[in-house]
Design an enzyme around this catalytic site. Structure first.
Site, mmCIF file in Angstrom:
data_model
loop_
_atom_site.group_PDB
_atom_site.id
_atom_site.type_symbol
_atom_site.label_atom_id
_atom_site.label_comp_id
_atom_site.label_asym_id
_atom_site.label_seq_id
_atom_site.Cartn_x
_atom_site.Cartn_y
_atom_site.Cartn_z
ATOM 1 N N ASN A 1 0.873 -1.180 0.000
ATOM 2 C CA ASN A 1 0.000 0.000 0.000
ATOM 3 C C ASN A 1 0.905 1.223 0.000
ATOM 4 O OD1 ASN A 1 -1.748 2.071 0.529
ATOM 5 N ND2 ASN A 1 -2.665 1.150 2.345
ATOM 6 N N ARG B 1 -2.681 -2.007 -3.373
ATOM 7 C CA ARG B 1 -3.851 -1.146 -3.197
ATOM 8 C C ARG B 1 -3.724 0.009 -4.192
ATOM 9 N NH1 ARG B 1 -4.901 3.514 1.125
ATOM 10 N NH2 ARG B 1 -7.050 3.910 0.557
ATOM 11 N N HIS C 1 -12.813 3.558 0.157
ATOM 12 C CA HIS C 1 -12.828 2.560 1.236
ATOM 13 C C HIS C 1 -13.574 1.296 0.805
ATOM 14 C CE1 HIS C 1 -12.590 5.982 4.460
ATOM 15 N NE2 HIS C 1 -11.384 5.491 4.248
ATOM 16 N N ARG D 1 -10.878 16.458 7.490
ATOM 17 C CA ARG D 1 -11.665 16.794 6.296
ATOM 18 C C ARG D 1 -13.075 17.239 6.684
ATOM 19 N NH1 ARG D 1 -10.500 11.286 3.116
ATOM 20 N NH2 ARG D 1 -8.689 10.969 4.446
ATOM 21 N N PHE E 1 -9.470 11.353 17.486
ATOM 22 C CA PHE E 1 -10.692 11.311 18.305
ATOM 23 C C PHE E 1 -10.403 11.030 19.781
ATOM 24 C CE2 PHE E 1 -12.491 10.930 14.112
ATOM 25 C CZ PHE E 1 -13.673 11.644 14.208
ATOM 26 N N ASN F 1 -12.888 0.915 18.022
ATOM 27 C CA ASN F 1 -12.304 1.095 19.360
ATOM 28 C C ASN F 1 -13.033 2.023 20.307
ATOM 29 O OD1 ASN F 1 -9.923 -0.566 18.941
ATOM 30 N ND2 ASN F 1 -9.350 0.980 17.442
ATOM 31 N N GLU G 1 -8.237 -4.771 5.225
ATOM 32 C CA GLU G 1 -8.121 -4.504 3.791
ATOM 33 C C GLU G 1 -6.981 -5.321 3.165
ATOM 34 O OE1 GLU G 1 -8.367 -0.444 5.285
ATOM 35 O OE2 GLU G 1 -9.151 0.116 3.337
HETATM 36 P P1 ADP Z 1 -6.875 5.842 8.872
HETATM 37 O O1 ADP Z 1 -6.541 4.462 8.357
HETATM 38 O O2 ADP Z 1 -7.989 6.523 8.132
HETATM 39 O O3 ADP Z 1 -5.694 6.734 9.098
HETATM 40 P P2 ADP Z 1 -7.707 4.464 11.280
HETATM 41 O O4 ADP Z 1 -8.783 3.582 10.805
HETATM 42 O O5 ADP Z 1 -6.418 3.861 11.711
HETATM 43 O O6 ADP Z 1 -7.476 5.683 10.299
HETATM 44 O O7 ADP Z 1 -8.293 5.317 12.509
HETATM 45 C C1 ADP Z 1 -7.501 6.221 13.178
HETATM 46 C C2 ADP Z 1 -8.370 7.041 14.119
HETATM 47 O O8 ADP Z 1 -9.120 6.161 14.986
HETATM 48 C C3 ADP Z 1 -7.525 7.896 15.054
HETATM 49 O O9 ADP Z 1 -7.377 9.177 14.519
HETATM 50 C C4 ADP Z 1 -8.336 7.935 16.299
HETATM 51 O O10 ADP Z 1 -9.049 9.138 16.281
HETATM 52 C C5 ADP Z 1 -9.335 6.812 16.233
HETATM 53 N N1 ADP Z 1 -9.161 5.861 17.334
HETATM 54 C C6 ADP Z 1 -8.320 4.812 17.418
HETATM 55 N N2 ADP Z 1 -8.437 4.188 18.604
HETATM 56 C C7 ADP Z 1 -9.366 4.865 19.316
HETATM 57 C C8 ADP Z 1 -9.944 4.732 20.618
HETATM 58 N N3 ADP Z 1 -9.563 3.773 21.444
HETATM 59 N N4 ADP Z 1 -10.880 5.628 20.979
HETATM 60 C C9 ADP Z 1 -11.261 6.612 20.160
HETATM 61 N N5 ADP Z 1 -10.757 6.784 18.923
HETATM 62 C C10 ADP Z 1 -9.831 5.939 18.499
#
Ligand code: ADP
Length: 398
Positions: A7, A91, A180, A241, A284, A335, A385
Site C-alpha cells: 500500500n 492497493r 474505502h 476533512r 478522536f 475502538n 483490507e
Molecule cells: P486511517 O486508516 O484513516 O488513518 P484508522 O482507521 O487507523 O485511520 O483510525 C484512526 C483514528 O481512529 C484515530 O485518529 C483515532 O481518532 C481513532 N481511534 C483509534 N483508537 C481509538 C480509541 N480507542 N478511541 C477513540 N478513537 C480511536
C-alpha cells in the site's frame, strides 16, 4: 502460497506478507519518509520484537528493496528467498469507471491507472510508483491491483450522479466514485456470515470510521450508495476533512478571505473536520479527552461528527427500506464504545438499539452489540483490507 500486499503513499509504503494457506500474517511493516531525511523501515515479524531499519530511502525502488531485504534476512526475515513470494497485491485508490473488480496488472492496466491520475492526483501516482518498484525488484512475479473505488461501481446513476450539467459527467467523469470499498466489502462479507445469510440477500449499512470516514449502503450485497463522492472529501465529518459542504463556500472564501484555490483545498482537506471545529486535534482520542475535561469546542466537534453519521444512517435506512445490520469498523468504529453509543442513542426509531453490556472490552474482536430483540443487528467488525487484497490476488493468479 505467500502473497505480499503493498500500500504505497507518496512518502510511505505499508506492507504485509501473508501465508494464504492459513491467512496468517508472517510479517508487516512500514517504510516511511521516502525521499526525505531520517527515512526508515519499521519491520515486524508476528510474535517477535519490532525492528527499525534506519536507512536512506531516496525513492520507492530503494524502499521496496529494503523491505524485501528485511523479509528475506536470515535473522529478522521470515522467508529464505524472494522466490517464495507467489504474487503481489497492490492497493490502488482510483480505478475510475474502468475497474469494477480487481485485475492482474498488465501494461494496459498501468495505462488505465495513469488515465485516472486526474481523479486522484495525490494517490494514483504513488500507487504506480509502488507497482514499478515491485516490477523492477521481482520481474517474474505477477501483480494484482485492488481498487478502493471498485466495490462502489454497482451504484445506480441516481445515486452516483451530481445534479450538474450532464456533459460534465461525460467530459470530465464528474460523479460520485466512493472510496474505502475494500473495507466496506470485507466487513459486509463478515457481517453476512455472522447473520447466517448469503451476502446477496443482505442489506447492510457499513460505517468505516477512522481518520478518513465513510458510510456505505449495501443492497443485496452490492454498494448502492456511499458518503464519499468525487473525492474522499465528501460526506462525514472526518479527522481533518470537512465532509459535506455547501459548494458556495468556495467562491465566498476566495472572494472574501482572499484565498487561492490551493488554500481552499488545503483548508477543506487538512484543517477542517474535528480538528478545525475543536482546535484540539484530529485524533478522536484527544478530542474525547478534551471534551471530558470541559472543552466546549471538543464537545461540539464530537456532536457534529455524530450528527452527520446519524444523518446518513437515517437516509440510508430509507433508501434500503429494510436493513439487516449496521457495522462499525476502522480506528474509531472499532475502538470507541462511546462513539458507537452516541451514534446509536437517538436511533430507536430505526429499530437500532445497543446492548451496552455486550459493548465492552472488545479490543479488536468481532461482536454483536445490539439488543437481542431488535431487527437491526449492530456489529463491530475489525476491518482487514490487506487480507482482502491478498484474497483477490490469490484468486486472480492461482
Ligand atoms: P486511517 O486508516 O484513516 O488513518 P484508522 O482507521 O487507523 O485511520 O483510525 C484512526 C483514528 O481512529 C484515530 O485518529 C483515532 O481518532 C481513532 N481511534 C483509534 N483508537 C481509538 C480509541 N480507542 N478511541 C477513540 N478513537 C480511536
Amino acid at each position: 502460497m505467500k502473497v505480499l500486499v503493498v500500500n504505497c503513499g507518496s512518502s510511505s509504503l505499508k506492507y504485509q506478507l501473508i501465508d494464504m494457506t492459513n491467512e496468517e500474517v508472517l510479517a508487516k511493516g512500514l517504510a516511511e519518509r521516502i525521499g526525505m531525511d531520517n527515512s526508515r523501515v519499521k519491520h515486524e515479524v508476528t510474535g517477535k520484537e519490532k525492528q527499525v531499519i534506519e536507512k536512506a530511502l531516496p525513492d520507492h525502488t530503494v524502499a521496496i528493496e529494503t523491505v524485501l531485504g528485511a523479509i528475506t534476512d536470515p535473522e529478522i526475515g521470515v522467508i529464505a528467498s524472494m522466490d517464495e513470494i507467489s504474487a503481489v497485491g497492490h492497493r490502488v485508490v482510483h480505478g475510475g469507471e474502468k475497474f469494477a473488480e480487481s485485475v492482474v496488472i498488465t501494461d494496459e492496466v498501468i495505462k488505465a491507472i495513469e488515465d485516472c491520475i486526474d481523479l486522484a492526483p495525490l494517490h494514483n501516482p504513488a500507487n504506480l510508483m509502488g507497482i514499478a518498484a515491485i516490477q523492477k525488484a521481482l520481474p517474474d512475479t505477477p501483480n494484482v491491483a485492488v481498487f478502493d473505488t471498485a466495490f462502489h461501481q454497482t451504484m445506480p446513476p441516481e445515486n452516483y450522479l451530481y445534479a450538474l450539467p450532464y456533459e460534465l459527467y461525460e467530459q470530465y467523469g464528474i460523479r460520485k466514485y466512493g472510496f474505502h470499498g475494500t473495507s466496506h466489502k470485507y466487513v459486509a462479507e463478515r457481517a453476512a456470515e455472522m447473520l447466517g445469510k448469503p451476502l446477496e440477500e443482505c442489506n447492510i449499512i457499513t460505517c468505516h470510521l477512522g481518520n478518513g470516514a465513510s458510510i456505505c449502503a449495501i443492497k443485496n450485497g452490492q454498494s448502492y450508495d456511499t458518503s464519499m463522492g468525487f473525492t474522499p472529501l465528501d460526506g462525514l465529518v472526518m479527522g481533518t476533512r470537512s465532509g459535506l459542504l455547501d459548494p458556495s463556500i468556495t467562491p465566498f472564501l476566495m472572494n472574501n478571505a482572499d484565498m487561492t484555490v490551493e488554500e481552499v483545498d488545503t483548508l477543506y482537506n487538512k484543517k477542517s473536520g474535528v480538528l478545525g471545529v475543536s482546535g484540539v486535534s484530529s485524533d478522536f482520542r484527544d478530542i474525547e479527552e478534551a471534551a471530558d475535561n470541559g472543552n466546549e469546542r471538543a464537545r461540539l466537534a464530537l456532536d457534529l461528527f455524530v450528527n452527520r453519521v446519524q444523518f446518513y444512517l437515517g437516509g440510508y435506512t430509507a433508501l434500503l427500506e429494510e436493513v439487516d445490520a449496521i457495522v462499525f469498523t476502522a480506528g474509531l468504529g472499532e475502538n470507541s464504545p462511546r462513539a458507537r453509543n452516541r451514534i446509536c442513542e437517538g436511533l430507536q426509531c430505526l429499530a437500532i438499539e445497543l446492548d451496552e453490556a455486550l459493548d465492552t472490552g472488545l479490543r479488536g474482536k468481532e461482536a454483536l452489540i445490539s439488543k437481542a430483540q431488535k431487527d437491526v443487528k449492530v456489529f463491530v467488525i475489525p476491518t482487514d483490507e490487506e487480507l482482502m487484497i491478498a484474497r483477490d490476488t490469490v484468486a486472480l493468479t492461482k
